[in-house]
Design an enzyme around this catalytic site. Sequence first.
Site, mmCIF file in Angstrom:
data_model
loop_
_atom_site.group_PDB
_atom_site.id
_atom_site.type_symbol
_atom_site.label_atom_id
_atom_site.label_comp_id
_atom_site.label_asym_id
_atom_site.label_seq_id
_atom_site.Cartn_x
_atom_site.Cartn_y
_atom_site.Cartn_z
ATOM 1 N N GLU A 228 14.300 34.646 -62.438
ATOM 2 C CA GLU A 228 13.843 35.505 -63.537
ATOM 3 C C GLU A 228 12.382 35.221 -63.874
ATOM 4 O O GLU A 228 11.626 36.116 -64.211
ATOM 5 C CB GLU A 228 14.730 35.326 -64.775
ATOM 6 C CG GLU A 228 16.195 35.719 -64.563
ATOM 7 C CD GLU A 228 16.392 37.078 -63.899
ATOM 8 O OE1 GLU A 228 15.542 37.971 -64.067
ATOM 9 O OE2 GLU A 228 17.401 37.232 -63.186
ATOM 10 N N HIS B 55 10.139 37.213 -61.669
ATOM 11 C CA HIS B 55 9.941 38.562 -62.210
ATOM 12 C C HIS B 55 8.935 38.499 -63.364
ATOM 13 O O HIS B 55 8.071 39.360 -63.506
ATOM 14 C CB HIS B 55 11.244 39.131 -62.777
ATOM 15 C CG HIS B 55 12.224 39.594 -61.746
ATOM 16 N ND1 HIS B 55 11.892 40.465 -60.744
ATOM 17 C CD2 HIS B 55 13.558 39.337 -61.591
ATOM 18 C CE1 HIS B 55 12.972 40.711 -60.007
ATOM 19 N NE2 HIS B 55 13.991 40.038 -60.492
HETATM 20 ZN ZN LIG Z 1 15.995 39.944 -59.837
#
Ligand SMILES: [Zn+2]
Length: 687
Positions: A479, A482
């Site tokens: 995460e 991202h």
């Molecule tokens: Zn992802």
Amino acid sequence: MDSCNQKSTMNTNPLLEEFSTVHNTPPFDQIQSSHYLPAFKEAIIKAKADIDKIVSSTEEPTFENTILALEYAGKQLNDVSNIFFNINSAETNEEIQAIAREVSPLLTEYSNDIVLNETLFRKVKTVYDSRNKLNLNEEQLKLLEDSYKGFERKGALLKGEDKERYRSITSKLSQLTLQFGENILAETNGYKLHITDEADLSGLPAGIIEAAATVAKSENKEGWIFTLQFPSYVPFMKYADNRELRRQMYMAYSTRANHDNEYDNKEIITQIVNLRLEKAKLLGYENHAQFILEERMAQTPEKVNTFLDELFARSIDFAKNEIAEVETFAQKNGLKDQLQRWDFSYYSEKLKAEKFDFTEEMTKPYFQLEKVIDGVFGLANSLYGISFKENKNIPVYHKEVKAYEVLDEDGSFLAVLYLDFHPRSGKRGGAWMTNYREQYIKDGKNIRPFVSLVCNFSRPTEDTPSLLTHNEVTTFLHEFGHGLHGMLANTTYQSLSGTNVYRDFVELPSQLLENWGTEKEWLKLVGKHYKTGEVIPDELVDKILASSNFQSGYLSVRQLSFGMNDMAWHSINTPFKGLVTEFEKEAMAKTELFPQVEGTCFSTAFSHIFSGGYAAGYYGYKWAEVLDADAFKAFKKNGIFNKETAASFRKNILSKGGTKHPMELYVAFRGQEPTPDALLERSGLVK
Ligand SMILES: [Zn+2]
């Protein structure tokens, strides 16, 4: 004081005011559920006025007065939507869910009013048709092309009845996909395994038992409560000795939204896939997959199917051997009949422990959440020179959420980062990155993003801090990857910024970062025993690494089976009439590695494709694995903390968003197109 507050909230709606908070972040401390609906209604009126202005202009259409004006239209609506839908995922309640149901058709109608407005489309088309004479730079040209294509793909070329039908399909789809997700949440929260006999806890680690006791206590019940949320469900399936209870948990999990009750998703699936098919046909495509893949790196269903089949062929023998190994091991250790799905992770965990003298639980004491956060921040600092400073003055939507200011190497402000780690009943399962505001440059000002990472890691108990398994550390890295894509974005237009890239490219930054989680050098930096501060021993790190490819054949086949199921649902060329369970059985038949279990259904809880944005896109996870394994090779070559490699990744990929075709960005970073070799090698799937 109270009455004073009341008065101010009665007269004003914080969502409709300029945010006068630190960095103009959303004023979560002032927003109440009752503010959303009026804010949406007001913001939609304003957004429509923005559009009307473009439509009614008598000037000759230009890039500025049409394409740019569209890009900036409805800013407030964008802000309100971002806040609302993020909250609906991370901290929802019945009131918010009701608003979502009411608002979704309004938003679809608004978006239809734009794309189905013929005058507006004519203007866009006029600019598009003269694009080669406009002296646009590369990013402007991409914005123009995307904008035109967006109209076309949303039905702008449709006429009369077809246009009306398109409008009603999209509005119905937005309701159905929302309902699909709500049903899963209801079914996940609706089941509880209440244990009162201590003997039934046999095999479970102390931390898991303690967490279950905390849940029971919070509900004023005796004993222990296990739920279908990941931090409870996963360890229960891994460690509980009681086979019958494992079966019950498995059945509860795997039959979600397949109970022929008010939360059943089967009829919804039928409606969704048929409406998607009808929509694709209206737009001139054979099926939904063809429509979706036109705007992906993979381009066509044929290419995706070939990709999935090739990896399947190279994984299946490994997978079968791995299952056989677990079955033999299980029978040697007392299993009397055939290995079932509810036995697999239980015996796998024991086999893994025996083979590698290792269990995921052993890693937990070394991965205290706070230390892992420091380690991940430290990694971002080594690679990109960025730093993180908690700022308690930034309002948050729940007391567990922390807000950080992110600064670039030269001290300039880059982003606000929110971290939200623990499960709550109003939070959906899984982990995700999202934005409250995206980056863009306007009037010479670089508007920096507000990024949020939401996870479901075990919360601290009375005696222990939040401890992560090595798997959870990997999820966090994912995460955070991202997050970097969002935080380091640096483009002119919001719609091309950060994670606004093709879906089969978006997992590259996230999966790339996971690679550090299996690097000894980094693990030794972040792994410190939560009681003694002792650095994670070499021996344990070696075990993590040795076991990291454990059952990689099985895991590969499992991911591919989800991708194949997704492609099957979205490649239908005629309306679906049969039984959802039968269709799924057939779509996943060749990947099925266990005896069928009556009543279970994967599709009814497959929120990625029926309520998230992954329709005809689940293959993208594997696709991105090919990319990330190949990209990490560049980091390995020059040292995993090499600043130059990182700078090139930032310059060519992270900062560029969707301003160029992903293959072009990738080649700029890597010097060549990716091949699957690095992935197969890394996973040990080489004979
Ligand atoms: Zn992802």
